[in-house]
Each structure stands twice: as C-alpha cells, then as structure tokens.
Design a protein around this motif. Structure first.
Motif, PDB file in Angstrom:
ATOM      1  N   MET A   1       1.480  -8.480  14.858  1.00 43.95           N
ATOM      2  CA  MET A   1       1.959  -7.234  14.314  1.00 43.95           C
ATOM      3  C   MET A   1       2.482  -7.227  12.970  1.00 43.95           C
ATOM      4  SD  MET A   1       4.035  -3.986  16.045  1.00 43.95           S
ATOM      5  CE  MET A   1       5.443  -3.350  15.025  1.00 43.95           C
ATOM      6  N   THR A   2       3.315  -8.299  12.622  1.00 41.28           N
ATOM      7  CA  THR A   2       4.092  -8.457  11.297  1.00 41.28           C
ATOM      8  C   THR A   2       2.852  -8.482  10.269  1.00 41.28           C
ATOM      9  OG1 THR A   2       5.714  -9.629  12.511  1.00 41.28           O
ATOM     10  CG2 THR A   2       5.293 -10.029  10.025  1.00 41.28           C
ATOM     11  N   ASN A   3       1.597  -9.057  10.382  1.00 43.94           N
ATOM     12  CA  ASN A   3       0.663  -9.404   9.396  1.00 43.94           C
ATOM     13  C   ASN A   3       0.177  -7.866   9.122  1.00 43.94           C
ATOM     14  OD1 ASN A   3       1.090 -11.856   8.527  1.00 43.94           O
ATOM     15  ND2 ASN A   3      -0.416 -12.680   9.827  1.00 43.94           N
ATOM     16  N   ASP A   4       0.052  -7.230  10.158  1.00 44.63           N
ATOM     17  CA  ASP A   4      -0.592  -5.801  10.140  1.00 44.63           C
ATOM     18  C   ASP A   4       0.544  -4.888   9.206  1.00 44.63           C
ATOM     19  OD1 ASP A   4      -2.797  -6.590  11.710  1.00 44.63           O
ATOM     20  OD2 ASP A   4      -1.980  -5.568  13.540  1.00 44.63           O
ATOM     21  N   ILE A   5       1.529  -5.183   9.477  1.00 47.15           N
ATOM     22  CA  ILE A   5       2.501  -4.368   8.912  1.00 47.15           C
ATOM     23  C   ILE A   5       2.508  -4.684   7.076  1.00 47.15           C
ATOM     24  CG2 ILE A   5       5.106  -3.797   8.404  1.00 47.15           C
ATOM     25  CD1 ILE A   5       5.415  -4.171  11.500  1.00 47.15           C
ATOM     26  N   LYS A   6       2.554  -5.994   7.028  1.00 50.48           N
ATOM     27  CA  LYS A   6       2.717  -6.347   5.627  1.00 50.48           C
ATOM     28  C   LYS A   6       1.352  -5.938   4.904  1.00 50.48           C
ATOM     29  CE  LYS A   6       4.137 -10.718   4.015  1.00 50.48           C
ATOM     30  NZ  LYS A   6       4.123 -12.217   3.837  1.00 50.48           N
ATOM     31  N   THR A   7       0.213  -6.126   5.619  1.00 51.30           N
ATOM     32  CA  THR A   7      -0.998  -5.813   4.935  1.00 51.30           C
ATOM     33  C   THR A   7      -1.254  -4.289   4.707  1.00 51.30           C
ATOM     34  OG1 THR A   7      -2.154  -7.444   6.165  1.00 51.30           O
ATOM     35  CG2 THR A   7      -3.571  -5.580   5.328  1.00 51.30           C
ATOM     36  N   ARG A   8      -0.429  -3.454   5.619  1.00 50.03           N
ATOM     37  CA  ARG A   8      -0.696  -1.833   5.073  1.00 50.03           C
ATOM     38  C   ARG A   8       0.382  -1.521   4.236  1.00 50.03           C
ATOM     39  NH1 ARG A   8      -2.974   1.555   4.038  1.00 50.03           N
ATOM     40  NH2 ARG A   8      -2.369   3.677   4.622  1.00 50.03           N
ATOM     41  N   ILE A   9       1.249  -2.213   4.191  1.00 49.04           N
ATOM     42  CA  ILE A   9       2.442  -1.865   3.332  1.00 49.04           C
ATOM     43  C   ILE A   9       1.735  -2.049   1.771  1.00 49.04           C
ATOM     44  CG2 ILE A   9       4.815  -2.453   2.162  1.00 49.04           C
ATOM     45  CD1 ILE A   9       5.893  -2.742   4.949  1.00 49.04           C
ATOM     46  N   ARG A  10       1.360  -3.412   1.514  1.00 47.70           N
ATOM     47  CA  ARG A  10       0.536  -3.896   0.292  1.00 47.70           C
ATOM     48  C   ARG A  10      -0.674  -2.966  -0.023  1.00 47.70           C
ATOM     49  NH1 ARG A  10       0.999  -9.941  -0.860  1.00 47.70           N
ATOM     50  NH2 ARG A  10       2.748 -10.449   0.564  1.00 47.70           N
ATOM     51  N   GLU A  11      -1.311  -2.412   0.886  1.00 40.65           N
ATOM     52  CA  GLU A  11      -2.231  -1.622   0.953  1.00 40.65           C
ATOM     53  C   GLU A  11      -1.822   0.028   0.344  1.00 40.65           C
ATOM     54  OE1 GLU A  11      -5.600  -2.926   4.259  1.00 40.65           O
ATOM     55  OE2 GLU A  11      -4.503  -1.163   4.444  1.00 40.65           O
ATOM     56  N   ILE A  12      -0.720   0.453   0.928  1.00 37.05           N
ATOM     57  CA  ILE A  12      -0.239   1.585   0.488  1.00 37.05           C
ATOM     58  C   ILE A  12       0.501   1.604  -1.096  1.00 37.05           C
ATOM     59  CG2 ILE A  12       1.963   3.098   0.775  1.00 37.05           C
ATOM     60  CD1 ILE A  12       1.421   2.684   3.933  1.00 37.05           C
ATOM     61  N   ILE A  13       1.147   0.249  -1.219  1.00 35.23           N
ATOM     62  CA  ILE A  13       1.869   0.003  -2.545  1.00 35.23           C
ATOM     63  C   ILE A  13       0.645   0.038  -3.709  1.00 35.23           C
ATOM     64  CG2 ILE A  13       3.356  -1.568  -4.005  1.00 35.23           C
ATOM     65  CD1 ILE A  13       4.799   0.157  -1.986  1.00 35.23           C
ATOM     66  N   ALA A  14      -0.470  -0.831  -3.159  1.00 35.81           N
ATOM     67  CA  ALA A  14      -1.388  -1.142  -4.255  1.00 35.81           C
ATOM     68  C   ALA A  14      -2.153   0.390  -4.699  1.00 35.81           C
ATOM     69  CB  ALA A  14      -2.239  -2.038  -3.535  1.00 35.81           C
ATOM     70  N   GLU A  15      -2.424   1.163  -3.784  1.00 36.92           N
ATOM     71  CA  GLU A  15      -2.692   2.397  -4.185  1.00 36.92           C
ATOM     72  C   GLU A  15      -1.984   3.539  -4.863  1.00 36.92           C
ATOM     73  OE1 GLU A  15      -3.903   6.580  -1.278  1.00 36.92           O
ATOM     74  OE2 GLU A  15      -4.112   4.688  -0.566  1.00 36.92           O
ATOM     75  N   GLN A  16      -0.720   3.341  -4.583  1.00 33.93           N
ATOM     76  CA  GLN A  16       0.263   3.991  -5.548  1.00 33.93           C
ATOM     77  C   GLN A  16       0.088   3.475  -6.874  1.00 33.93           C
ATOM     78  OE1 GLN A  16       1.959   6.963  -4.937  1.00 33.93           O
ATOM     79  NE2 GLN A  16       2.512   6.636  -7.226  1.00 33.93           N
ATOM     80  N   ALA A  17       0.140   2.137  -6.848  1.00 34.79           N
ATOM     81  CA  ALA A  17       0.036   1.377  -8.250  1.00 34.79           C
ATOM     82  C   ALA A  17      -1.206   1.084  -9.061  1.00 34.79           C
ATOM     83  CB  ALA A  17       0.650  -0.019  -8.121  1.00 34.79           C
ATOM     84  N   MET A  18      -2.455   1.664  -8.163  1.00 24.41           N
ATOM     85  CA  MET A  18      -3.832   1.625  -8.744  1.00 24.41           C
ATOM     86  C   MET A  18      -4.201   0.196  -9.076  1.00 24.41           C
ATOM     87  SD  MET A  18      -4.598   5.072 -11.053  1.00 24.41           S
ATOM     88  CE  MET A  18      -2.869   4.963 -11.843  1.00 24.41           C
ATOM     89  N   LEU A  19      -3.708  -0.807  -7.917  1.00 27.20           N
ATOM     90  CA  LEU A  19      -4.023  -2.224  -8.018  1.00 27.20           C
ATOM     91  C   LEU A  19      -4.668  -2.492  -6.721  1.00 27.20           C
ATOM     92  CD1 LEU A  19      -0.622  -3.285  -9.010  1.00 27.20           C
ATOM     93  CD2 LEU A  19      -2.599  -3.191 -10.569  1.00 27.20           C
ATOM     94  N   GLU A  20      -5.333  -3.784  -6.784  1.00 24.12           N
ATOM     95  CA  GLU A  20      -5.771  -4.263  -5.628  1.00 24.12           C
ATOM     96  C   GLU A  20      -4.649  -4.789  -4.538  1.00 24.12           C
ATOM     97  OE1 GLU A  20      -9.096  -4.342  -4.385  1.00 24.12           O
ATOM     98  OE2 GLU A  20      -9.259  -3.089  -6.345  1.00 24.12           O
ATOM     99  N   PRO A  21      -4.705  -4.740  -3.162  1.00 21.75           N
ATOM    100  CA  PRO A  21      -3.727  -5.201  -2.372  1.00 21.75           C
ATOM    101  C   PRO A  21      -3.329  -6.630  -2.666  1.00 21.75           C
ATOM    102  CG  PRO A  21      -5.356  -3.837  -1.160  1.00 21.75           C
ATOM    103  CD  PRO A  21      -6.059  -4.093  -2.550  1.00 21.75           C
ATOM    104  N   GLU A  22      -4.232  -7.448  -3.074  1.00 23.45           N
ATOM    105  CA  GLU A  22      -3.853  -8.729  -3.337  1.00 23.45           C
ATOM    106  C   GLU A  22      -2.970  -8.980  -4.509  1.00 23.45           C
ATOM    107  OE1 GLU A  22      -8.015  -8.201  -4.493  1.00 23.45           O
ATOM    108  OE2 GLU A  22      -7.101  -7.915  -2.556  1.00 23.45           O
ATOM    109  N   GLN A  23      -2.958  -8.098  -5.423  1.00 24.25           N
ATOM    110  CA  GLN A  23      -2.094  -8.314  -6.584  1.00 24.25           C
ATOM    111  C   GLN A  23      -0.547  -7.879  -6.173  1.00 24.25           C
ATOM    112  OE1 GLN A  23      -5.222  -5.471  -8.893  1.00 24.25           O
ATOM    113  NE2 GLN A  23      -4.338  -6.758 -10.351  1.00 24.25           N
ATOM    114  N   VAL A  24      -0.342  -7.222  -5.010  1.00 27.29           N
ATOM    115  CA  VAL A  24       1.007  -6.971  -4.746  1.00 27.29           C
ATOM    116  C   VAL A  24       1.454  -8.039  -3.832  1.00 27.29           C
ATOM    117  CG1 VAL A  24       2.305  -5.330  -3.291  1.00 27.29           C
ATOM    118  CG2 VAL A  24       0.340  -4.626  -4.436  1.00 27.29           C
ATOM    119  N   THR A  25       2.181  -8.851  -4.452  1.00 27.96           N
ATOM    120  CA  THR A  25       2.899 -10.240  -4.231  1.00 27.96           C
ATOM    121  C   THR A  25       4.350  -9.848  -3.686  1.00 27.96           C
ATOM    122  OG1 THR A  25       3.901 -10.625  -6.328  1.00 27.96           O
ATOM    123  CG2 THR A  25       1.712 -11.623  -5.978  1.00 27.96           C
TER     124      THR A  25
END
Length: 88
Positions: A1-25
């Motif tokens: 579950m933890t990786n799912d949470i981390k992945t989803r948060i990165r996707e949400i933040i990346a969408e807001q920042a107009m970046l790719e999720p892997e750029q959200v370190t």
C-alpha cells in the motif's frame, strides 16, 4: 500500500506542477517543483480527496502542525501516517 500512496501523491503533485511523476523526488520542495502556495493548496485538496483524509489546516506552519510540507518526502510520510491512522 505504501508504494501505491507514494506513487499516487507523486502523480497528483506532478499534475499540479506540470511535470512527469518521476521528476517529483523525495527531496524536492514545492518551490523546487514550481508549485506556489495556491498550487500547494490545490494539491492538498486533491490528496485529501484521493485518500479520504483531512490534512490539518495549519500544515503550512510546521511549528503548529505535525504535517510537514517542506519536501515531497515529508508530505508522503505524513499522508502515509494519516492513511494508516484512518485504517486503524
């Protein structure tokens, strides 16, 4: 579950920042990602909705809240904690 949470948060933040999720370190700050205060509020609302949690309204004041928004890693850890407390 933890990786799912981390992945989803990165996707949400990346969408807001107009970046790719892997750029959200974990070490990136909202400012590093080009997210202003309004963008951060929108991201927090999206995270609350996604995980059905409530983030403290004073999260932007670390001395008054145990929800740290200074870096993506700290945001992820805080959300994981809130999700786990909700499940308990």
């Amino acid at each position: 579950m933890t990786n799912d949470i981390k992945t989803r948060i990165r996707e949400i933040i990346a969408e807001q920042a107009m970046l790719e999720p892997e750029q959200v370190t974990d070490s990136a700050t909202p400012e590093d990602l080009g997210i202003d205060s309004l963008g951060l509020v929108e991201s927090i609302f999206a995270i609350e909705e996604e995980f059905d949690i409530s983030i403290p309204f004073n999260a932007n004041e670390p001395e008054k809240s145990d929800f740290d928004i200074t870096s993506m890693g700290s945001i992820i850890s805080a959300v994981e904690r809130l999700v786990s407390e909700k499940a308990a």
